[in-house]
Design an enzyme around this catalytic site. Structure first.
Site, PDB file in Angstrom:
ATOM      1  CG  HIS A 183     -54.532 -16.499  40.057  1.00 45.48           C
ATOM      2  ND1 HIS A 183     -54.878 -17.207  39.078  1.00 45.48           N
ATOM      3  CD2 HIS A 183     -54.819 -15.150  39.542  1.00 45.48           C
ATOM      4  CE1 HIS A 183     -55.697 -16.880  38.219  1.00 45.48           C
ATOM      5  NE2 HIS A 183     -55.655 -15.617  38.592  1.00 45.48           N
ATOM      6  CG  HIS A 236     -34.065 -11.355  34.519  1.00 46.09           C
ATOM      7  ND1 HIS A 236     -32.531 -10.564  34.342  1.00 46.09           N
ATOM      8  CD2 HIS A 236     -34.652 -10.634  35.521  1.00 46.09           C
ATOM      9  CE1 HIS A 236     -32.838  -9.550  35.066  1.00 46.09           C
ATOM     10  NE2 HIS A 236     -33.955  -9.534  35.772  1.00 46.09           N
TER      11      HIS A 236
END
Length: 179
Positions: free
Chosen positions: A133, A142
């Protein structure tokens, strides 16, 4: 859809695109040893020719370039050419309703993006990566397989979070850093 990058990562992107309902028609690549060959059952077409075909047919381009800086250059070239670059999200990924994914981003199988997670443009959220979250993931990042961003973590543009690495809650990783 054409996949830019005839590589192992290209196979992953093409598979995710197919499973998500896209009709993948070819790979785009400029490596002389690849153009004119077949990769993962599809023809490999020179980038210039492939982009012309994409634009003429109303197609799209998915990015499959592992190197963050190279992916940024390829993304800019696709955008400059006017090629649409939608995100590719594997159907086995889990995205919260309030999560967001930028254009040209690849979200692989078993990746999780929890509420209010935001992933920028042309990023890779690789197999099994978890973005908790309120995390912010910059453009061209990446997140390697099995990496974890704990709640509220921020990853700057072009950073690479390695396989199995954990970024603790609220920690900020700088641009182009490697963890």
């Amino acid at each position: 859809m054409s996949i830019w990058g005839a590589s192992g990562h290209g196979k992953v992107a093409a598979d995710a695109a197919r499973l998500s309902g896209a009709d993948v028609i070819c790979f785009l690549d400029d490596a002389a040893t690849k153009v004119g060959q077949s990769w993962d059952g599809l023809p490999v077409v020179a980038v210039r020719d492939g982009l012309a075909r994409v634009l003429a047919t109303g197609g799209t381009v998915g990015l499959a370039i592992g190197d963050n800086r190279a992916r940024a250059r390829v993304f800019a070239a696709a955008v400059d050419a006017g090629a649409p670059t939608p995100p590719i999200v594997h159907p086995a990924a889990i995205l919260a309703a309030s999560a967001s994914v930028g254009m040209a981003t690849l979200v692989c199988a078993r990746a999780v993006l929890n509420p209010s997670a935001r992933v920028g443009r042309a990023a890779i959220v690789n197999t099994g990566a978890i973005v908790e979250h309120d995390c912010e993931v910059g453009d061209f990042v990446h997140l390697s397989p099995g990496s974890v961003l704990a709640g509220g973590a921020t990853v700057g543009e072009g950073a690479h979070i390695g396989a199995g690495a954990v970024v603790l809650p609220g920690v900020r990783v700088g641009a182009f850093a490697i963890v």
